[in-house]
Structure formats: structure tokens, C-alpha cells
Design an enzyme around this catalytic site. Structure first.
Site, mmCIF file in Angstrom:
data_model
loop_
_atom_site.group_PDB
_atom_site.id
_atom_site.type_symbol
_atom_site.label_atom_id
_atom_site.label_comp_id
_atom_site.label_asym_id
_atom_site.label_seq_id
_atom_site.Cartn_x
_atom_site.Cartn_y
_atom_site.Cartn_z
ATOM 1 N N ASP A 1 -11.645 2.790 4.371
ATOM 2 C CA ASP A 1 -12.155 1.446 4.050
ATOM 3 C C ASP A 1 -13.680 1.359 4.081
ATOM 4 O OD1 ASP A 1 -9.983 -0.297 3.567
ATOM 5 O OD2 ASP A 1 -9.440 -0.263 5.686
ATOM 6 N N LYS B 1 0.846 -1.202 0.000
ATOM 7 C CA LYS B 1 0.000 0.000 0.000
ATOM 8 C C LYS B 1 0.878 1.247 0.000
ATOM 9 C CE LYS B 1 -3.771 -2.413 2.251
ATOM 10 N NZ LYS B 1 -4.344 -2.887 3.513
ATOM 11 N N GLN C 1 -4.766 -1.747 9.699
ATOM 12 C CA GLN C 1 -4.579 -3.040 9.045
ATOM 13 C C GLN C 1 -5.123 -4.156 9.940
ATOM 14 O OE1 GLN C 1 -3.296 -3.547 5.867
ATOM 15 N NE2 GLN C 1 -3.881 -5.680 6.190
#
Ligand code: NAP
Length: 282
Positions: free
Chosen positions: A116, A49, A93
Site C-alpha cells: 500500500d 481483493k 486491512q
């Protein structure tokens, strides 16, 4: 033989467009990623990422904590990132260590920085038909692929296998938003193949080899979200690609299908949040 839906090519196209867009910004968008513990897979995801972000002009800050970090410390850090005007997007994460309340940590993220679409507020918007600031990365990536290959979901029977908050549920919701007729299957579903055989579009997000060619009708569109290593260490998906690709009309490969789209979506979402925040502060 199915047309292979090339996630890497589409990812590169999306990222290249984003890079040009970011070049015109006065300030770089900033994505903060929190990594807890030393899970090797999580570390690889976070590094990918960061690398992708920096390649296109997004600044990526990785904040690392040991696995025994106290929940309070994590919550305080998120609070600080929420109030930091330099940070546009926050990602925690997953998975988190067991002693940490995952939902509490996610919900500490400001919905305006929730890249997200995991917070209760943004999920609530998603499932009530309101617009969240951004859509969940993997399901949104699936839509990008379907759009690229001009696959319209309206009136189609979309069968989603898997009902996780990460993939299955939001994928089903996004298909519903496109006026598909949606069936969601899971580990308690009886006679799975009777259902999958009626699918015009089959989205599998399970994490084990499950889909064989006798479970689908001719010309089905097959989206394989699963990604794991088999007993020989080979990266693979839920679908028996060799046989299913002979029967499907379109199919995503693993690797190289949905995976690259997830990371492209993350970058799109970071830029969307950046623009939304700039709009509000101007
Ligand atoms: P998850 O939380 O473990 O969910 C798996 C789902 O599959 C559950 O809903 C489970 O049902 C269902 N399931 C398990 N065995 C089944 C069976 N035999 N028949 C029907 N359904 C079954 O996993 P996830 O986070 O959604 O991820 C799923 C897969 O996608 C994993 O391989 C993951 O690595 C991959 N993934 C890929 C990407 C990408 O970018 N390519 C992104 C995210 C995830 P129950 O709910 O009844 O337990």
C-alpha cells in the site's frame, strides 16, 4: 456532457495484461492480507481483493484475527510474514481496533513488502521525491485513469479535497510529481468553492455529498474518490453526478470509477514487489 471515465473497463484491461504476465512466471506471486475484527465492509473489501487476485494467478492468503487480538500477536505475525520468502506483499486491512497502534503495525511491514506504500520509509521516499517500491493504490489508480484518457497534469491547477494519508496527501504528491500546481483543501478550508472554481482537475476524497456544478468551471476534469451509502442505502460519491457531468469535460462515476482502479493498482503493486524481490534474490 462529460466523457465518463470507465474504471471497470480500464481495471479489466490492466488485470488481463497482468494475468498474461503472471502466466509466464515460474512461481505465483503471493499477497498476504491481515483482517482484524468482523467489520462487514472490511470483510467485503478483503473478499474482493482475494477473488481478484486469484482470478489473475496471484495467491492470496487471508489471515483473520478477532477484534480483541493483542497488538504483540499482530506484530509477531507481520514479522513472520516479512521473513517468509513465499510472501511477496503484505496488506493490513484498515481500520484496526482502537487498542492497536495502527502506525506501529504498518511500520512493522517490511518496506519491500508494503503493497500500500503506507510505511514511514516508503512515505518518506514518496514525499522526498525518491522512488518508493510502489505507489499508494488509490492515487496511482487515479493516474492510470488520467493517462488512459490522455489528461496531462503539467501546469494544470489540481485541487484535491481531503488530506488523509490514504488518499488526499498522496494524490496531491503524485499530481505534484506530474508538475501540476496543487491546492489541498480540507474541513477547515474557507470559501471552498472559490478554490474549486479555479481547478482544471478536481479530485474529491471526502465521503459526503459536497461537489455541485456551481463549484466548478466549465470543462473541469472531476475525479470522485468518495464512496459511501446515502440515507436511502444507495452507493454514491462526493459529486452530484447528474448536474456536474453536464459541465465537466471528464468525470468518474461512483461506483465504477476510482474504486475498480484501486484494486487494479493493488494487483499491479503485488506483481511489482514480486519482481523486485526476485531481482534481489537472483
Ligand atoms: P478521511 O480520512 O475521512 O478523510 C476525509 C477528508 O475530507 C479529510 O481530510 C477531511 O478534512 C476532509 N473533509 C471532510 N469534510 C469536508 C468538507 N466539508 N470540506 C472539505 N473537506 C472535508 O477519508 P479517506 O480515507 O481519505 O476517504 C475519503 C473518501 O474516499 C471516503 O468516502 C472513502 O470511502 C473513499 N475512498 C474510496 C476509495 C476508492 O477506491 N474509491 C479508496 C479510499 C477511500 P480534515 O482533514 O480537516 O478532517
Amino acid at each position: 456532457m462529460a466523457i465518463i471515465m470507465d474504471g471497470k473497463r480500464l481495471r479489466d484491461k490492466i488485470l488481463s495484461n497482468l494475468k498474461s504476465e503472471i502466466e509466464a512466471f515460474t512461481k505465483k506471486p503471493v499477497l498476504a492480507v491481515i483482517l482484524v475484527g468482523d467489520d462487514p465492509a472490511s470483510r467485503i473489501y478483503v473478499n474482493n481483493k482475494k477473488k481478484t487476485a486469484e482470478n489473475i494467478g496471484i495467491k492470496s492468503i487471508v489471515i483473520e484475527y478477532p477484534a480483541n487480538i493483542e497488538e504483540e500477536v499482530l506484530l509477531k505475525k507481520i514479522k513472520d510474514l516479512n521473513s517468509d520468502d513465499e510472501v511477496n506483499a503484505i496488506l493490513v486491512q484498515l481500520p484496526l481496533p482502537r487498542h492497536i497502534d495502527k502506525q506501529k503495525v504498518i511500520d512493522a511491514i517490511s518496506p519491500l513488502k508494503d503493497v500500500d506504500c503506507f510505511t514511514i520509509e516508503n512515505c518518506g521516499k514518496l514525499y522526498t521525491g525518491l522512488e518508493p517500491y510502489v505507489y499508494p493504490c488509490t492515487p496511482q489508480g487515479i493516474l492510470y485513469l488520467l493517462d488512459e484518457y490522455k489528461i496531462n497534469l503539467e501546469g494544470k491547477h489540481v485541487v484535491v479535497i481531503g488530506r488523509s494519508n490514504l488518499v488526499g496527501k498522496p494524490a496531491a504528491q503524485l499530481a505534484l510529481n506530474r508538475n501540476a500546481t496543487v491546492t489541498v483543501c480540507h474541513s477547515h478550508t474557507k470559501n471552498l468553492s472559490d478554490i474549486t472554481k479555479t481547478a482544471d482537475v478536481l479530485i474529491s476524497a471526502v465521503g459526503e455529498v459536497l461537489i455541485e456544478d456551481d463549484m466548478m468551471k466549465d470543462d473541469c476534469v472531476v475525479i470522485d474518490v468518495g464512496i459511501f451509502r446515502d440515507c436511502n442505502g444507495k452507493v454514491r460519491g462526493d459529486v452530484n453526478f447528474e448536474t456536474v457531468s453536464k459541465k465537466a469535460s471528464y468525470i468518474t462515476p461512483v461506483p465504477g470509477g476510482v474504486g475498480p482502479m484501486t484494486i487494479a493498482s493493488l494487483m499491479v503493486n503485488t506483481v511489482k514487489l514480486y519482481k523486485e524481490q526476485n531481482k534481489r534474490s537472483s
